[in-house]
Design a protein around this motif. Structure first.
Motif, PDB file in Angstrom:
ATOM      1  N   MET A 238       0.834  -1.188   0.000  1.00  0.00           N
ATOM      2  CA  MET A 238       0.000   0.000   0.000  1.00  0.00           C
ATOM      3  C   MET A 238       0.876   1.247   0.000  1.00  0.00           C
ATOM      4  N   THR A 239       0.319   2.380  -0.451  1.00  0.00           N
ATOM      5  CA  THR A 239       1.028   3.650  -0.391  1.00  0.00           C
ATOM      6  C   THR A 239       1.288   4.022   1.057  1.00  0.00           C
ATOM      7  N   MET A 240       2.462   4.556   1.318  1.00  0.00           N
ATOM      8  CA  MET A 240       2.815   4.897   2.698  1.00  0.00           C
ATOM      9  C   MET A 240       1.842   5.932   3.251  1.00  0.00           C
ATOM     10  N   TRP A 241       1.331   5.648   4.456  1.00  0.00           N
ATOM     11  CA  TRP A 241       0.375   6.558   5.100  1.00  0.00           C
ATOM     12  C   TRP A 241       1.111   7.751   5.688  1.00  0.00           C
ATOM     13  N   ILE A 242       0.672   8.957   5.300  1.00  0.00           N
ATOM     14  CA  ILE A 242       1.239  10.193   5.842  1.00  0.00           C
ATOM     15  C   ILE A 242       0.076  11.013   6.411  1.00  0.00           C
ATOM     16  N   PRO A 243       0.002  11.229   7.720  1.00  0.00           N
ATOM     17  CA  PRO A 243      -1.117  11.983   8.281  1.00  0.00           C
ATOM     18  C   PRO A 243      -1.016  13.468   7.956  1.00  0.00           C
TER      19      PRO A 243
ATOM     20  N   ALA B 235      -7.710   0.516   6.763  1.00  0.00           N
ATOM     21  CA  ALA B 235      -8.586  -0.613   7.076  1.00  0.00           C
ATOM     22  C   ALA B 235      -7.849  -1.608   7.964  1.00  0.00           C
ATOM     23  N   GLN B 236      -8.627  -2.483   8.566  1.00  0.00           N
ATOM     24  CA  GLN B 236      -8.058  -3.513   9.427  1.00  0.00           C
ATOM     25  C   GLN B 236      -6.963  -4.285   8.692  1.00  0.00           C
ATOM     26  N   GLY B 237      -5.823  -4.439   9.343  1.00  0.00           N
ATOM     27  CA  GLY B 237      -4.719  -5.187   8.765  1.00  0.00           C
ATOM     28  C   GLY B 237      -3.715  -4.346   8.013  1.00  0.00           C
ATOM     29  N   ASP B 238      -4.079  -3.087   7.690  1.00  0.00           N
ATOM     30  CA  ASP B 238      -3.115  -2.214   7.015  1.00  0.00           C
ATOM     31  C   ASP B 238      -1.914  -1.975   7.919  1.00  0.00           C
ATOM     32  N   ARG B 239      -0.742  -2.007   7.306  1.00  0.00           N
ATOM     33  CA  ARG B 239       0.481  -1.804   8.071  1.00  0.00           C
ATOM     34  C   ARG B 239       0.860  -0.324   8.060  1.00  0.00           C
ATOM     35  N   LEU B 240       1.182   0.196   9.233  1.00  0.00           N
ATOM     36  CA  LEU B 240       1.633   1.580   9.328  1.00  0.00           C
ATOM     37  C   LEU B 240       3.115   1.661   8.992  1.00  0.00           C
ATOM     38  N   PRO B 241       3.574   2.835   8.573  1.00  0.00           N
ATOM     39  CA  PRO B 241       4.994   2.969   8.222  1.00  0.00           C
ATOM     40  C   PRO B 241       5.889   2.776   9.441  1.00  0.00           C
TER      41      PRO B 241
ATOM     42  N   ALA C 225      -2.128   5.594  20.008  1.00  0.00           N
ATOM     43  CA  ALA C 225      -3.048   4.863  19.131  1.00  0.00           C
ATOM     44  C   ALA C 225      -3.317   3.464  19.676  1.00  0.00           C
ATOM     45  N   GLU C 226      -2.300   2.828  20.236  1.00  0.00           N
ATOM     46  CA  GLU C 226      -2.511   1.494  20.820  1.00  0.00           C
ATOM     47  C   GLU C 226      -3.368   1.592  22.073  1.00  0.00           C
ATOM     48  N   ARG C 227      -3.164   2.658  22.864  1.00  0.00           N
ATOM     49  CA  ARG C 227      -4.007   2.850  24.053  1.00  0.00           C
ATOM     50  C   ARG C 227      -5.472   2.984  23.664  1.00  0.00           C
ATOM     51  N   ARG C 228      -5.736   3.634  22.525  1.00  0.00           N
ATOM     52  CA  ARG C 228      -7.108   3.779  22.031  1.00  0.00           C
ATOM     53  C   ARG C 228      -7.595   2.510  21.323  1.00  0.00           C
ATOM     54  N   ARG C 229      -6.730   1.505  21.241  1.00  0.00           N
ATOM     55  CA  ARG C 229      -7.044   0.220  20.600  1.00  0.00           C
ATOM     56  C   ARG C 229      -7.304   0.372  19.113  1.00  0.00           C
ATOM     57  N   LEU C 230      -6.585   1.327  18.515  1.00  0.00           N
ATOM     58  CA  LEU C 230      -6.682   1.530  17.069  1.00  0.00           C
ATOM     59  C   LEU C 230      -5.687   0.648  16.330  1.00  0.00           C
ATOM     60  N   VAL C 231      -4.561   0.368  16.955  1.00  0.00           N
ATOM     61  CA  VAL C 231      -3.501  -0.392  16.303  1.00  0.00           C
ATOM     62  C   VAL C 231      -3.001  -1.472  17.249  1.00  0.00           C
ATOM     63  N   LYS C 232      -2.226  -2.380  16.690  1.00  0.00           N
ATOM     64  CA  LYS C 232      -1.550  -3.393  17.499  1.00  0.00           C
ATOM     65  C   LYS C 232      -0.151  -3.590  16.928  1.00  0.00           C
TER      66      LYS C 232
ATOM     67  N   ARG D  25       7.272  -7.596  12.997  1.00  0.00           N
ATOM     68  CA  ARG D  25       6.371  -7.401  11.846  1.00  0.00           C
ATOM     69  C   ARG D  25       5.920  -5.950  11.706  1.00  0.00           C
ATOM     70  N   GLY D  26       5.899  -5.184  12.774  1.00  0.00           N
ATOM     71  CA  GLY D  26       5.491  -3.801  12.696  1.00  0.00           C
ATOM     72  C   GLY D  26       4.176  -3.520  13.388  1.00  0.00           C
ATOM     73  N   THR D  27       3.545  -2.400  13.007  1.00  0.00           N
ATOM     74  CA  THR D  27       2.308  -1.934  13.632  1.00  0.00           C
ATOM     75  C   THR D  27       1.184  -1.952  12.607  1.00  0.00           C
ATOM     76  N   TYR D  28       0.054  -2.512  12.992  1.00  0.00           N
ATOM     77  CA  TYR D  28      -1.070  -2.721  12.077  1.00  0.00           C
ATOM     78  C   TYR D  28      -2.343  -2.106  12.637  1.00  0.00           C
ATOM     79  N   ILE D  29      -3.261  -1.782  11.732  1.00  0.00           N
ATOM     80  CA  ILE D  29      -4.585  -1.348  12.158  1.00  0.00           C
ATOM     81  C   ILE D  29      -5.295  -2.544  12.802  1.00  0.00           C
ATOM     82  N   ALA D  30      -5.806  -2.335  13.999  1.00  0.00           N
ATOM     83  CA  ALA D  30      -6.386  -3.442  14.765  1.00  0.00           C
ATOM     84  C   ALA D  30      -7.812  -3.727  14.333  1.00  0.00           C
ATOM     85  N   SER D  31      -8.273  -4.901  14.675  1.00  0.00           N
ATOM     86  CA  SER D  31      -9.662  -5.284  14.435  1.00  0.00           C
ATOM     87  C   SER D  31     -10.567  -4.490  15.367  1.00  0.00           C
ATOM     88  N   GLU D  32     -11.790  -4.226  14.922  1.00  0.00           N
ATOM     89  CA  GLU D  32     -12.750  -3.528  15.775  1.00  0.00           C
ATOM     90  C   GLU D  32     -13.195  -4.408  16.930  1.00  0.00           C
ATOM     91  N   THR D  33     -13.042  -5.704  16.777  1.00  0.00           N
ATOM     92  CA  THR D  33     -13.427  -6.613  17.851  1.00  0.00           C
ATOM     93  C   THR D  33     -12.178  -7.252  18.429  1.00  0.00           C
TER      94      THR D  33
END
Length: 469
Positions: A1-6, A33-39, A62-69, A74-82
């Protein structure tokens, strides 16, 4: 995927919060989306022109908010909503297994609930408990808490005791009262599994620290030198300790180990939270941190493991300046612990049922520990006749997660070291085994035999991750 830049050009306030906010917004819009890898953190820091520490804080928020894991290697990924339900949580209709994972401590030996309720029904004025009471609990129930704390080596002041909905609730409100969101708090490298999620929910940052190593190769108390270094380098504001029957290593601190940690806490003005759910099982009461350093220690006691997890009653004892804050935090979370079940516990304490129950459980536990030590030999089991669980050292070639899974397929539940350490750490070669959740002695011994044989089978498998030649 294209690198995410906020996009944080128009953001005000701390940059790390702006990055976390942008991440949350992009998840909501579907840009992530779920499973997307952050830079990688260094790459994103370069792209945004900020420090690596800023990105580390942003990902942590972001991990405290349970947005990522984060996954090691392997890196940091968008977490599942459940989220998966914890294996420690009981299920009403779960398949029958030999349970050596959850630490229920011989519930079949608990006092008779029907007898306790019958006694309560005959109590004069019992209807007064069917209403609101102060958030810290009624005086009679706080006095019961003071009696319980005596078994913990602490002469507690009932005016500084508050009734909580069990130890877990006690940890939550105590940490909220003593610390502020964003504070770093030292914990053992291996510690109570729920502490990481509890800290995340109230915005605290756990800082895992190593233990001293005992002469027998087992784990000792938290290394006081490491605590001092964490105070210097990480700015920790406090420390969470389990001085008696530490979960999961089972270590009980000596008086000297306690004094060394108190000296560091005083040197760096650290607050101490001591959680001791298993202390009543020990034959000798050592001085609590609340006795050694009363000006900075909050103590937590519970009778869940002793006689009644269903009552959900615990007690906290805090330094005087934090009394109002504890009352407020209890009120904000649940208004009050149930005075009905608090009275049930008070009756059992007055009538000596806790002592009788402990005598039965200690006898049963002695038999279970001796069986575990015999059947798991030659593997090192850190525990003793007074400890209601054991910390089993595995061969270096045995993956504790693979062992847990293999035993699960055989109808035996255990817990890998993974559940007791921070998520970004590789699981160490240890397994925690509880002695009292399985009622049948025969099934308990069968499970131990299967554990030893399965360890042997896994230890003989070739390690395909290592280069050959």
């Amino acid at each position: 995927m294209t690198m995410w830049i906020p996009n944080i050009e128009a953001a005000g306030g701390p940059i790390y919060l702006a990055i976390a906010d942008a991440l949350e917004a992009d998840i909501k819009t579907g840009a992530l989306a779920q499973g997307d890898r952050l830079p990688p953190q260094r790459e994103l820091a370069y792209q945004l022109g900020v420090t690596l520490g800023t990105i580390t804080r942003a990902y942590g928020e972001a991990e405290r908010r349970r947005l990522v894991k984060g996954e090691t290697g392997r890196g940091t990924y968008i977490a599942s909503e459940t989220q998966k339900v914890s294996p420690l949580a009981p299920k009403e209709d779960e398949p029958e297994t030999c349970d050596l994972a959850r630490n229920f401590a011989y519930p079949h030996l608990n006092p008779s609930l029907s007898d306790g309720l019958t006694r309560m029904a005959r109590t004069v004025g019992i209807d007064r408990l069917n209403g609101f009471v102060p958030s810290e609990g009624l005086k009679a129930h706080r006095e019961t808490g003071a009696l319980v704390f005596k078994d913990y080596g602490l002469e507690a002041d009932p005016d500084r005791v508050a009734v909580t909905c069990g130890a877990q609730h006690g940890i939550q409100v105590t940490c909220q009262a003593l610390f502020r969101p964003g504070d770093a708090v030292a914990v053992d490298r291996f510690t109570y599994p729920s502490i990481f999620s509890s800290f995340a929910s109230i915005g605290l940052k756990p800082v895992p620290l190593p233990a001293l190593i005992r002469a027998d190769g087992g784990f000792g108390a938290m290394d006081p030198a490491a605590l001092a270094q964490a105070a210097n380098t990480h700015g920790v504001k406090g420390v969470f300790l389990m001085p008696n029957m530490q979960n999961p290593t089972t270590h009980t601190m000596s008086v000297e180990e306690r004094q060394d940690l108190v000296a560091v806490a005083r040197q760096f003005d650290l607050k101490i939270v001591e959680d001791d759910p298993y202390t009543p099982f020990l034959p000798d009461a050592l001085p609590a941190f609340g006795a050694l350093a009363p000006e900075r220690t909050a103590s937590i006691a519970s009778i869940s493991k002793v006689c009644s997890p269903g009552s959900r009653i615990g007690f906290v004892h805090v330094p005087g300046p934090f009394g109002d804050s504890i009352r407020n935090k209890i009120g904000e979370s649940t208004w009050m612990a149930s005075p009905i079940t608090a009275e049930l516990i008070a009756g059992w304490v007055r009538e000596g049922h806790l002592f009788k129950t402990l005598r039965l459980k200690r006898k049963a536990n002695r038999t279970r520990f001796l069986a575990a030590r015999e059947l798991l030999a030659p593997h090192f089991l850190q525990s003793d006749v007074n400890k209601v669980f054991g910390w089993l050292r595995l061969p270096e070639t045995v993956d504790p997660d693979a062992l847990q899974n293999a035993l699960g397929h055989q109808g035996i539940s255990v817990l890998s070291s993974r559940y007791f350490q921070a998520k970004d750490h590789q699981p160490a070669p240890y397994l925690r085994l509880t002695f009292g959740s399985e009622q049948s002695d025969d099934r308990f011994r069968w499970a131990l035999q299967r554990i030893r044989s399965t360890i042997g089978q896994l230890a003989e498998l070739p390690d395909l991750t290592r280069p050959v030649g």
